[in-house]
Design a protein around this motif. Structure first.
Motif, PDB file in Angstrom:
ATOM      1  N   SER A 285     -14.976   5.727  23.688  1.00 22.97           N
ATOM      2  CA  SER A 285     -14.248   6.707  22.910  1.00 22.97           C
ATOM      3  C   SER A 285     -15.183   7.766  22.341  1.00 22.97           C
ATOM      4  N   PHE A 286     -14.933   8.182  21.083  1.00 27.18           N
ATOM      5  CA  PHE A 286     -15.665   9.342  20.549  1.00 27.18           C
ATOM      6  C   PHE A 286     -17.129   9.053  20.259  1.00 27.18           C
ATOM      7  N   TRP A 287     -17.510   7.782  20.227  1.00 28.40           N
ATOM      8  CA  TRP A 287     -18.928   7.459  20.017  1.00 28.40           C
ATOM      9  C   TRP A 287     -19.786   8.129  21.083  1.00 28.40           C
ATOM     10  N   ARG A 288     -19.265   8.196  22.302  1.00 29.57           N
ATOM     11  CA  ARG A 288     -20.047   8.776  23.386  1.00 29.57           C
ATOM     12  C   ARG A 288     -19.501  10.153  23.766  1.00 29.57           C
ATOM     13  N   MET A 289     -19.214  10.962  22.764  1.00 36.09           N
ATOM     14  CA  MET A 289     -18.767  12.344  23.011  1.00 36.09           C
ATOM     15  C   MET A 289     -19.513  13.277  22.068  1.00 36.09           C
TER      16      MET A 289
ATOM     17  N   LEU B  45     -11.421  13.347  17.426  1.00 32.92           N
ATOM     18  CA  LEU B  45     -11.003  11.943  17.524  1.00 32.92           C
ATOM     19  C   LEU B  45     -11.525  11.127  16.334  1.00 32.92           C
ATOM     20  N   ARG B  46     -12.753  11.399  15.928  1.00 29.91           N
ATOM     21  CA  ARG B  46     -13.337  10.651  14.808  1.00 29.91           C
ATOM     22  C   ARG B  46     -12.481  10.828  13.551  1.00 29.91           C
ATOM     23  N   HIS B  47     -12.028  12.056  13.338  1.00 30.03           N
ATOM     24  CA  HIS B  47     -11.218  12.343  12.148  1.00 30.03           C
ATOM     25  C   HIS B  47      -9.988  11.431  12.092  1.00 30.03           C
ATOM     26  N   MET B  48      -9.378  11.196  13.266  1.00 29.78           N
ATOM     27  CA  MET B  48      -8.157  10.361  13.282  1.00 29.78           C
ATOM     28  C   MET B  48      -8.466   8.937  12.850  1.00 29.78           C
ATOM     29  N   MET B  49      -9.639   8.447  13.236  1.00 33.46           N
ATOM     30  CA  MET B  49     -10.000   7.100  12.808  1.00 33.46           C
ATOM     31  C   MET B  49     -10.421   7.103  11.342  1.00 33.46           C
ATOM     32  N   MET B  50     -11.148   8.138  10.936  1.00 38.95           N
ATOM     33  CA  MET B  50     -11.738   8.122   9.599  1.00 38.95           C
ATOM     34  C   MET B  50     -10.701   8.134   8.480  1.00 38.95           C
TER      35      MET B  50
ATOM     36  N   PHE C 274     -12.980   0.324  21.216  1.00 36.92           N
ATOM     37  CA  PHE C 274     -14.290   0.544  20.614  1.00 36.92           C
ATOM     38  C   PHE C 274     -14.333   0.033  19.170  1.00 36.92           C
ATOM     39  N   ILE C 275     -13.273   0.278  18.427  1.00 40.13           N
ATOM     40  CA  ILE C 275     -13.240  -0.201  17.033  1.00 40.13           C
ATOM     41  C   ILE C 275     -13.349  -1.731  17.025  1.00 40.13           C
ATOM     42  N   LEU C 276     -12.598  -2.334  17.938  1.00 40.36           N
ATOM     43  CA  LEU C 276     -12.589  -3.797  18.015  1.00 40.36           C
ATOM     44  C   LEU C 276     -13.988  -4.349  18.322  1.00 40.36           C
TER      45      LEU C 276
ATOM     46  N   GLU D 131     -19.000  -7.571  15.792  1.00 40.07           N
ATOM     47  CA  GLU D 131     -20.252  -8.217  16.213  1.00 40.07           C
ATOM     48  C   GLU D 131     -21.415  -7.818  15.293  1.00 40.07           C
ATOM     49  N   THR D 132     -21.475  -6.523  14.994  1.00 41.14           N
ATOM     50  CA  THR D 132     -22.535  -6.025  14.107  1.00 41.14           C
ATOM     51  C   THR D 132     -22.434  -6.680  12.726  1.00 41.14           C
ATOM     52  N   THR D 133     -21.216  -6.714  12.198  1.00 39.78           N
ATOM     53  CA  THR D 133     -21.029  -7.239  10.836  1.00 39.78           C
ATOM     54  C   THR D 133     -21.293  -8.744  10.813  1.00 39.78           C
TER      55      THR D 133
ATOM     56  N   SER E 205     -23.404 -10.389  12.731  1.00 42.37           N
ATOM     57  CA  SER E 205     -24.858 -10.566  12.723  1.00 42.37           C
ATOM     58  C   SER E 205     -25.421 -10.289  11.344  1.00 42.37           C
ATOM     59  N   GLN E 206     -24.905  -9.238  10.734  1.00 43.73           N
ATOM     60  CA  GLN E 206     -25.433  -8.847   9.427  1.00 43.73           C
ATOM     61  C   GLN E 206     -25.179  -9.927   8.374  1.00 43.73           C
ATOM     62  N   ILE E 207     -24.021 -10.543   8.413  1.00 44.45           N
ATOM     63  CA  ILE E 207     -23.713 -11.599   7.436  1.00 44.45           C
ATOM     64  C   ILE E 207     -24.590 -12.824   7.714  1.00 44.45           C
TER      65      ILE E 207
ATOM     66  N   SER F 150     -31.144  -5.618   3.523  1.00 44.58           N
ATOM     67  CA  SER F 150     -30.844  -6.488   4.653  1.00 44.58           C
ATOM     68  C   SER F 150     -30.484  -5.639   5.884  1.00 44.58           C
ATOM     69  N   LEU F 151     -29.753  -4.555   5.670  1.00 50.17           N
ATOM     70  CA  LEU F 151     -29.417  -3.652   6.784  1.00 50.17           C
ATOM     71  C   LEU F 151     -30.701  -3.078   7.387  1.00 50.17           C
ATOM     72  N   ARG F 152     -31.595  -2.629   6.520  1.00 48.15           N
ATOM     73  CA  ARG F 152     -32.865  -2.058   7.004  1.00 48.15           C
ATOM     74  C   ARG F 152     -33.698  -3.120   7.712  1.00 48.15           C
TER      75      ARG F 152
ATOM     76  N   GLY G 165     -26.050  11.329  10.340  1.00 46.25           N
ATOM     77  CA  GLY G 165     -25.485  12.597  10.812  1.00 46.25           C
ATOM     78  C   GLY G 165     -24.101  12.444  11.419  1.00 46.25           C
ATOM     79  N   THR G 166     -23.835  13.252  12.425  1.00 45.33           N
ATOM     80  CA  THR G 166     -22.470  13.342  12.974  1.00 45.33           C
ATOM     81  C   THR G 166     -21.900  12.000  13.449  1.00 45.33           C
ATOM     82  N   HIS G 167     -22.763  11.154  14.005  1.00 45.65           N
ATOM     83  CA  HIS G 167     -22.265   9.882  14.531  1.00 45.65           C
ATOM     84  C   HIS G 167     -22.485   8.725  13.573  1.00 45.65           C
TER      85      HIS G 167
ATOM     86  N   ALA H 213     -18.812   4.828  11.565  1.00 46.60           N
ATOM     87  CA  ALA H 213     -17.507   5.062  10.956  1.00 46.60           C
ATOM     88  C   ALA H 213     -17.046   3.853  10.149  1.00 46.60           C
ATOM     89  N   GLY H 214     -17.619   2.690  10.438  1.00 45.05           N
ATOM     90  CA  GLY H 214     -17.195   1.473   9.736  1.00 45.05           C
ATOM     91  C   GLY H 214     -18.167   1.047   8.650  1.00 45.05           C
ATOM     92  N   ALA H 215     -19.074   1.957   8.250  1.00 40.22           N
ATOM     93  CA  ALA H 215     -20.127   1.568   7.305  1.00 40.22           C
ATOM     94  C   ALA H 215     -19.552   1.043   5.983  1.00 40.22           C
TER      95      ALA H 215
HETATM   96  C1  HEM Z   1     -23.447  -4.030   9.803  1.00 40.46           C
HETATM   97  C2  HEM Z   1     -22.505  -3.536  10.569  1.00 40.46           C
HETATM   98  C3  HEM Z   1     -22.652  -2.298  11.426  1.00 40.46           C
HETATM   99  C4  HEM Z   1     -23.780  -1.674  11.903  1.00 40.46           C
HETATM  100  C5  HEM Z   1     -25.237  -2.076  11.686  1.00 40.46           C
HETATM  101  C6  HEM Z   1     -23.334  -0.513  12.660  1.00 40.46           C
HETATM  102  C7  HEM Z   1     -24.188   0.399  13.268  1.00 40.46           C
HETATM  103  C8  HEM Z   1     -23.788   1.597  13.824  1.00 40.46           C
HETATM  104  C9  HEM Z   1     -24.676   2.639  14.295  1.00 40.46           C
HETATM  105  C10 HEM Z   1     -26.196   2.570  14.281  1.00 40.46           C
HETATM  106  C11 HEM Z   1     -23.912   3.670  14.745  1.00 40.46           C
HETATM  107  C12 HEM Z   1     -24.404   5.026  15.244  1.00 40.46           C
HETATM  108  C13 HEM Z   1     -24.527   5.099  16.736  1.00 40.46           C
HETATM  109  C14 HEM Z   1     -25.051   6.426  17.251  1.00 40.46           C
HETATM  110  O1  HEM Z   1     -25.580   7.258  16.515  1.00 40.46           O
HETATM  111  O2  HEM Z   1     -24.923   6.639  18.471  1.00 40.46           O
HETATM  112  C15 HEM Z   1     -22.525   3.260  14.601  1.00 40.46           C
HETATM  113  C16 HEM Z   1     -21.444   4.021  14.977  1.00 40.46           C
HETATM  114  C17 HEM Z   1     -20.148   3.583  14.887  1.00 40.46           C
HETATM  115  N1  HEM Z   1     -19.685   2.421  14.313  1.00 40.46           N
HETATM  116 FE1  HEM Z   1     -20.814   1.010  13.414  1.00 40.46          FE
HETATM  117  N2  HEM Z   1     -21.969  -0.477  12.645  1.00 40.46           N
HETATM  118  C18 HEM Z   1     -21.500  -1.539  11.897  1.00 40.46           C
HETATM  119  C19 HEM Z   1     -20.179  -1.849  11.623  1.00 40.46           C
HETATM  120  C20 HEM Z   1     -19.092  -1.164  12.097  1.00 40.46           C
HETATM  121  C21 HEM Z   1     -17.710  -1.482  11.828  1.00 40.46           C
HETATM  122  C22 HEM Z   1     -17.238  -2.614  10.909  1.00 40.46           C
HETATM  123  C23 HEM Z   1     -16.951  -0.582  12.522  1.00 40.46           C
HETATM  124  C24 HEM Z   1     -15.457  -0.425  12.629  1.00 40.46           C
HETATM  125  C25 HEM Z   1     -14.575  -1.113  12.053  1.00 40.46           C
HETATM  126  C26 HEM Z   1     -17.857   0.321  13.200  1.00 40.46           C
HETATM  127  C27 HEM Z   1     -17.469   1.390  13.970  1.00 40.46           C
HETATM  128  C28 HEM Z   1     -18.325   2.387  14.412  1.00 40.46           C
HETATM  129  C29 HEM Z   1     -17.857   3.580  15.086  1.00 40.46           C
HETATM  130  C30 HEM Z   1     -16.404   3.944  15.408  1.00 40.46           C
HETATM  131  C31 HEM Z   1     -19.006   4.339  15.399  1.00 40.46           C
HETATM  132  C32 HEM Z   1     -19.075   5.675  16.133  1.00 40.46           C
HETATM  133  C33 HEM Z   1     -19.150   6.803  15.140  1.00 40.46           C
HETATM  134  C34 HEM Z   1     -19.238   8.155  15.807  1.00 40.46           C
HETATM  135  O3  HEM Z   1     -19.723   8.272  16.927  1.00 40.46           O
HETATM  136  O4  HEM Z   1     -18.814   9.119  15.165  1.00 40.46           O
HETATM  137  N3  HEM Z   1     -19.146  -0.064  12.927  1.00 40.46           N
HETATM  138  N4  HEM Z   1     -22.474   2.001  14.015  1.00 40.46           N
END
Ligand code: HEM
Length: 391
Positions: free
Chosen positions: A79-83, A91-96, A225-227, A232-234, A236-238, A269-271, A336-338, A341-343
C-alpha cells in the motif's frame, strides 16, 4: 572485490551487527544481496535520518530496477508505505484519521482490559510460561484484530500468516501465506461490504470506498499492510522490553520506584532494540552526491535503523540501556513523511503492557540464560522465538 554480504547477523543479540560500527566511519557502503544484486547500506544516524525524509530517496517500489523482497512482485504489496507523494499522502491520510493520538487514547481502556485478561490467564498456566506467545504476541494480535474487525476465532491464523510473510528464508512459504491472507481478507471485506460494523475496515468501506475516494482495489493492500505491520513489530517490542526488565535489575527497580519513568523506558527500548532491522528501503530517484558517495538513479538503499539508533555520535554509550537519555530522538519509527502510522498505538500498547506485567509479577524472571534464547535474525522484524519465564 566482493562487497560485504547483507543482511548481516547480530553477533550479540543486544547490539546491531558489529560491522556497522566501521561502516559508519565510511558513510554509505555497498553491500551484496542474496539475489546477486547490491545496495547502498546507510548505518549512520545523520545519513539514515536525512534519507528517510529526502524526496531524492523514493519509496516507490516500481522505481526499483529489481525488488528486494521475499514476496511476489508487482502486486501493490505494501500500500502507501511503498509509494511517493501525492499517492502516498492521499492514502495515508485515510488511515491516519483512524490512528490519531486522540483516537488511540480512546483505545486505552480496551488495551488495559485485554492486558488484565491476558495476565489473569497467565496466572493459571503451568510454569515456565512462554511470555512471547501468551502475552507479547497475544496482545497486539488481539488489538489489531479488534481494530480491523477480524473475528476472534481467526486471530491465531493471521498471526501465523503474517509471521511467515515476514520471514526471509522461506520464500515459497511466504508466497503461500501471502495468497492465503489475501483470500481471507477478500472474504472479510466482502462480509463487511454486505454488513458494515463498528470497525476500521467497515469505516473505510463506508466513508472512503463508497464515496469514491478510495478505489476498491486499494482497500485490500491497505488492510493487509496494517494487519502485517501492526502486530509483529509491537509483539517483538513487548517481548524484548520484558527481556530488558529481566536482564537489567536496575532498570526494573527504577520502574517500580518511579512508574512515571515508563515513557523514558519505552523510548529507550525502541531505540535499543530497533526491531525494524531490514525493512526500511529506498531507491535513488536522482543522480546525486550523498554523504561522500556518488549515487545513481535506480540504485537500492537500505536504511539500517539499528545502525542509526546505535550511532555513538547521536547516542553516547549506545550499548547501554539508559533511562536518562533525555530527549531520545531515535528513528525506530522512521522519520518524516513515512513516519510509522501506528506509532501512537504501539507506544500505548507497550506503555500499558510493561507496567501491568511488572505489577502482577514483580518476581518475573527468565528461565535459563539469554544465551539459551532464540532470536529471530532472518526476518524483516527482529525478535524472539519464545520467552520462557517464571515468577
Ligand atoms: C514497535 C512497533 C513498531 C515499529 C518499531 C514500527 C516501525 C516502523 C518504521 C521504521 C516505519 C517507517 C518505514 C519507512 O520509512 O519506510 C513504519 C511505517 C509504518 N508503520 Fe510501523 N512500526 C510499529 C508499529 C506499527 C503499528 C502498530 C502499525 C499499525 C497499526 C504500523 C503501521 C505502519 C504503517 C502503515 C507504516 C507506513 C507509513 C507510511 O509509509 O506513511 N506500525 N513503521
Amino acid at each position: 572485490m566482493a562487497n560485504p554480504a547483507y543482511p548481516m547477523a547480530r553477533q550479540c543479540p543486544m547490539s546491531p551487527p558489529p560491522a556497522y560500527a566501521s561502516f559508519r566511519e565510511q558513510g554509505p557502503v555497498k553491500v551484496d544481496l542474496p539475489d546477486g544484486g547490491w545496495a547502498w547500506l546507510l548505518t549512520g544516524y545523520a545519513d539514515v535520518r536525512q534519507a528517510m525524509n529526502d524526496p531524492r530517496f523514493s519509496s516507490d517500489d516500481t522505481k526499483m530496477a529489481r525488488a528486494r523482497t521475499q514476496l511476489p512482485p508487482n502486486e501493490n504489496l505494501n500500500s502507501f508505505w511503498r509509494m511517493d507523494e501525492p499517492e502516498h499522502g492521499r492514502l495515508r491520510h485515510m488511515m491516519m484519521t483512524e490512528f490519531t493520538a486522540h483516537r488511540i487514547k480512546e483505545w486505552r481502556p480496551r488495551i488495559q482490559a485485554l492486558v488484565e485478561q491476558l495476565l489473569d490467564r497467565l496466572e493459571t498456566l503451568p510454569r515456565p510460561v512462554d511470555l512471547y506467545a501468551e502475552f507479547a504476541l497475544a496482545l497486539p494480535t488481539q488489538v489489531i484484530a479488534q481494530l480491523l474487525g477480524v473475528p476472534q476465532q481467526d486471530y491465531r491464523m493471521f498471526a501465523e500468516q503474517s509471521r511467515t510473510i515476514l520471514s526471509l528464508d522461506r520464500p515459497e512459504e511466504s508466497w503461500a501465506a501471502y495468497y492465503a491472507m489475501n483470500d481471507y481478507l477478500n472474504r472479510l471485506i466482502e462480509d463487511k461490504e454486505r454488513e458494515p460494523a463498528e470497525d476500521l475496515i467497515s469505516r473505510l468501506i463506508v466513508d472512503r470506498v463508497h464515496t469514491g475516494e478510495l478505489p476498491r482495489d486499494e482497500l485490500l493492500p491497505m488492510v493487509r499492510f496494517i494487519l502485517v505491520s501492526g502486530y509483529e513489530t509491537t509483539t517483538s517490542q513487548i517481548a524484548l522490553s520484558a527481556l530488558t526488565l529481566m536482564t537489567n535489575p536496575d532498570v526494573k527497580a527504577t520502574l517500580i520506584k518511579e512508574p512515571e519513568r515508563i515513557t523514558a523506558f519505552v523510548e529507550e527500548s525502541l531505540r535499543f532494540w530497533s526491531v525494524s532491522q531490514d525493512n526500511v528501503l529506498r531507491v535513488v530517484d536522482a543522480d546525486m552526491e550523498f554523504s561522500g558517495q556518488t549515487m545513481t538513479k535506480g540504485e537500492l538503499v537500505v536504511l539500517a535503523v539499528p545502525g542509526a539508533n546505535h550511532d555513538e555520535r547521536a547516542f553516547p554509550n549506545p550499548e547501554r540501556f539508559d533511562l536518562d537519555r533525555g530527549e531520545n530522538r531515535h528513528v525506530a519509527f522512521g522519520f518524516g513523511t513515512h513516519l510509522c502510522a501506528g506509532a501512537s498505538l504501539a507506544r500505548r500498547e507497550v506503555e500499558i503492557a510493561i507496567p501491568a506485567l511488572l505489577a502482577r509479577f514483580p518476581g518475573l524472571q527468565l528461565v535459563g540464560t539469554v544465551e539459551d534464547l532464540q532470536f529471530r535474525q532472518k526476518s524483516l522484524v527482529y525478535g524472539l522465538e519464545s520467552l520462557p519465564v517464571t515468577w
